[in-house]
Design a protein around this motif. Structure first.
Motif, PDB file in Angstrom:
ATOM      1  N   VAL A  23       0.972  -1.092   0.087  1.00  0.00           N
ATOM      2  CA  VAL A  23       0.016   0.052   0.010  1.00  0.00           C
ATOM      3  C   VAL A  23       1.015   1.328  -0.045  1.00  0.00           C
ATOM      4  O   VAL A  23       0.808   2.142  -0.690  1.00  0.00           O
ATOM      5  CB  VAL A  23      -1.005  -0.029   1.284  1.00  0.00           C
ATOM      6  CG1 VAL A  23      -1.723   1.278   1.394  1.00  0.00           C
ATOM      7  CG2 VAL A  23      -2.023  -1.219   0.882  1.00  0.00           C
ATOM      8  N   PHE A  24       1.918   1.130   0.904  1.00  0.00           N
ATOM      9  CA  PHE A  24       2.896   2.247   0.695  1.00  0.00           C
ATOM     10  C   PHE A  24       3.284   2.605  -0.595  1.00  0.00           C
ATOM     11  O   PHE A  24       3.609   3.649  -0.948  1.00  0.00           O
ATOM     12  CB  PHE A  24       3.886   2.149   1.862  1.00  0.00           C
ATOM     13  CG  PHE A  24       4.772   3.562   2.109  1.00  0.00           C
ATOM     14  CD1 PHE A  24       4.365   4.279   3.026  1.00  0.00           C
ATOM     15  CD2 PHE A  24       6.073   3.398   1.504  1.00  0.00           C
ATOM     16  CE1 PHE A  24       5.215   5.440   3.350  1.00  0.00           C
ATOM     17  CE2 PHE A  24       6.720   4.629   1.810  1.00  0.00           C
ATOM     18  CZ  PHE A  24       6.467   5.484   2.699  1.00  0.00           C
ATOM     19  N   ASP A  25       3.916   1.572  -1.349  1.00  0.00           N
ATOM     20  CA  ASP A  25       4.673   1.784  -2.680  1.00  0.00           C
ATOM     21  C   ASP A  25       3.425   2.368  -3.602  1.00  0.00           C
ATOM     22  O   ASP A  25       3.829   3.362  -4.275  1.00  0.00           O
ATOM     23  CB  ASP A  25       4.946   0.513  -3.137  1.00  0.00           C
ATOM     24  CG  ASP A  25       6.384  -0.053  -2.283  1.00  0.00           C
ATOM     25  OD1 ASP A  25       6.825   0.492  -1.558  1.00  0.00           O
ATOM     26  OD2 ASP A  25       6.762  -1.189  -2.531  1.00  0.00           O
ATOM     27  N   GLU A  26       2.173   1.776  -3.295  1.00  0.00           N
ATOM     28  CA  GLU A  26       1.098   2.250  -4.299  1.00  0.00           C
ATOM     29  C   GLU A  26       0.888   3.681  -3.989  1.00  0.00           C
ATOM     30  O   GLU A  26       0.708   4.379  -4.960  1.00  0.00           O
ATOM     31  CB  GLU A  26       0.011   1.326  -4.102  1.00  0.00           C
ATOM     32  CG  GLU A  26      -0.993   1.708  -5.093  1.00  0.00           C
ATOM     33  CD  GLU A  26      -0.689   1.263  -6.411  1.00  0.00           C
ATOM     34  OE1 GLU A  26      -1.571   1.336  -7.324  1.00  0.00           O
ATOM     35  OE2 GLU A  26       0.210   0.432  -6.870  1.00  0.00           O
ATOM     36  N   THR A  27       0.702   4.032  -2.665  1.00  0.00           N
ATOM     37  CA  THR A  27       0.267   5.504  -2.388  1.00  0.00           C
ATOM     38  C   THR A  27       1.551   6.361  -2.788  1.00  0.00           C
ATOM     39  O   THR A  27       1.319   7.402  -3.194  1.00  0.00           O
ATOM     40  CB  THR A  27       0.648   5.683  -0.910  1.00  0.00           C
ATOM     41  OG1 THR A  27      -0.631   4.768  -0.463  1.00  0.00           O
ATOM     42  CG2 THR A  27       0.221   7.052  -0.383  1.00  0.00           C
ATOM     43  N   GLY A  28       2.901   5.930  -2.975  1.00  0.00           N
ATOM     44  CA  GLY A  28       3.995   6.722  -3.282  1.00  0.00           C
ATOM     45  C   GLY A  28       3.959   6.993  -4.797  1.00  0.00           C
ATOM     46  O   GLY A  28       4.438   7.838  -5.214  1.00  0.00           O
ATOM     47  N   ARG A  29       3.360   6.016  -5.675  1.00  0.00           N
ATOM     48  CA  ARG A  29       3.189   6.443  -7.114  1.00  0.00           C
ATOM     49  C   ARG A  29       2.234   7.739  -7.324  1.00  0.00           C
ATOM     50  O   ARG A  29       2.340   8.292  -8.285  1.00  0.00           O
ATOM     51  CB  ARG A  29       2.667   5.079  -7.759  1.00  0.00           C
ATOM     52  CG  ARG A  29       3.681   3.918  -7.801  1.00  0.00           C
ATOM     53  CD  ARG A  29       2.907   3.015  -8.771  1.00  0.00           C
ATOM     54  NE  ARG A  29       2.836   1.559  -8.050  1.00  0.00           N
ATOM     55  CZ  ARG A  29       3.825   0.713  -7.314  1.00  0.00           C
ATOM     56  NH1 ARG A  29       4.900   1.222  -7.537  1.00  0.00           N
ATOM     57  NH2 ARG A  29       3.379  -0.267  -7.032  1.00  0.00           N
ATOM     58  N   GLY A  66       3.893   2.180  10.047  1.00  0.00           N
ATOM     59  CA  GLY A  66       4.279   1.958   8.510  1.00  0.00           C
ATOM     60  C   GLY A  66       3.698   2.947   7.617  1.00  0.00           C
ATOM     61  O   GLY A  66       4.137   3.204   6.401  1.00  0.00           O
ATOM     62  N   PHE A  67       2.735   3.167   7.946  1.00  0.00           N
ATOM     63  CA  PHE A  67       1.826   3.982   7.013  1.00  0.00           C
ATOM     64  C   PHE A  67       1.294   5.550   7.352  1.00  0.00           C
ATOM     65  O   PHE A  67       1.638   6.431   6.825  1.00  0.00           O
ATOM     66  CB  PHE A  67       0.517   3.211   6.520  1.00  0.00           C
ATOM     67  CG  PHE A  67      -0.482   3.896   5.402  1.00  0.00           C
ATOM     68  CD1 PHE A  67       0.220   3.685   3.909  1.00  0.00           C
ATOM     69  CD2 PHE A  67      -1.375   4.623   5.677  1.00  0.00           C
ATOM     70  CE1 PHE A  67      -0.421   4.247   3.249  1.00  0.00           C
ATOM     71  CE2 PHE A  67      -2.127   5.332   4.581  1.00  0.00           C
ATOM     72  CZ  PHE A  67      -1.649   5.089   3.112  1.00  0.00           C
ATOM     73  N   VAL A  68       0.715   5.520   8.656  1.00  0.00           N
ATOM     74  CA  VAL A  68       0.010   6.794   9.030  1.00  0.00           C
ATOM     75  C   VAL A  68       1.139   7.763   9.258  1.00  0.00           C
ATOM     76  O   VAL A  68       1.147   8.899   8.988  1.00  0.00           O
ATOM     77  CB  VAL A  68      -0.871   6.504  10.359  1.00  0.00           C
ATOM     78  CG1 VAL A  68      -1.476   7.807  10.672  1.00  0.00           C
ATOM     79  CG2 VAL A  68      -2.102   5.587   9.752  1.00  0.00           C
ATOM     80  N   LEU A  69       2.080   7.292  10.243  1.00  0.00           N
ATOM     81  CA  LEU A  69       2.957   8.211  10.930  1.00  0.00           C
ATOM     82  C   LEU A  69       3.789   8.880   9.831  1.00  0.00           C
ATOM     83  O   LEU A  69       4.296  10.159   9.954  1.00  0.00           O
ATOM     84  CB  LEU A  69       3.885   7.616  11.793  1.00  0.00           C
ATOM     85  CG  LEU A  69       4.926   8.203  12.632  1.00  0.00           C
ATOM     86  CD1 LEU A  69       4.226   9.409  13.291  1.00  0.00           C
ATOM     87  CD2 LEU A  69       5.838   7.508  13.645  1.00  0.00           C
TER      88      LEU A  69
END
Length: 192
Positions: free
Chosen positions: A67-73, A128-131
């Motif tokens: 999810v983090f990688d996808e958000t980074g895109r 891993g995601f919110v902070l």
């Protein structure tokens, strides 16, 4: 005969990691976080169980990285840009986040729900995601204070919490997250 010797053990490859993350995202989008097992992910990715565990300790770790990688895109970390105001950078960042949520809003809602039932996952989701997202926005707001674009009397951490609260609340309640809402949030933070 010019035969290459196969190394002992299975090599870790970028392709396997990519396949695992893609499988995890696809399955969670389709079924929801709790209904997807490690066995489902490795079967869909076409890799061995150990391949997953060579990279991630848990399903949560894998899903969060995917999810983090996808958000980074969609919404990479705003970096200092002399050609754009911090206000414009924040607006572009929020529009990117909201664009991503058009695709993965249901996935994130499922992850948030899972985090409410599983303390270990909640900690991993927050760390891993919110902070990291909160830090990105807080850092951008601090940079905005340097040239006086944002008053030094304002608290960047509190403003970041307000920004995130506004869009998480709307996400969880099925409200519209679009460029207009991004502009409205930025207008409230910077004024005008």
């Amino acid at each position: 005969m010019n035969e290459k010797k196969r190394p002992v053990g299975r090599p870790t490859s970028a392709e396997a990691g990519t396949a695992l993350k893609a499988a995890a995202l696809s399955l969670i989008r389709e079924k929801g976080y709790e209904k997807v097992s490690i066995a489902d992910i490795i079967r869909t990715a076409g890799v061995a169980r150990q391949t997953l565990y060579n990279r991630w300790n848990t399903k949560a770790d894998l899903v969060l990285e995917a999810v983090f990688d996808e958000t980074g895109r969609y919404a990479a970390e705003p970096i200092s840009d002399d050609d754009r105001t911090c206000r414009d950078q924040l607006e572009a960042f929020l529009i990117g986040v909201f664009t991503h949520l058009e695709t993965d809003g249901d996935t994130l809602r499922a992850l948030i729900a899972a985090a409410q039932r599983d303390a270990e996952f909640r900690a991993a989701f927050y760390t891993g995601f919110v902070l990291p997202r909160e830090r990105m926005v807080t850092d951008l707001l601090r940079r905005a204070q340097e040239p006086g674009e944002l008053s030094r009397a304002r608290d960047p951490e509190m403003l970041s919490a307000f920004i995130h609260g506004a869009f998480w609340y709307r996400l969880l309640n099925g409200g519209s997250l679009d460029a207009g809402y991004a502009r409205a949030i930025v207008g409230e933070i910077f004024g005008g």
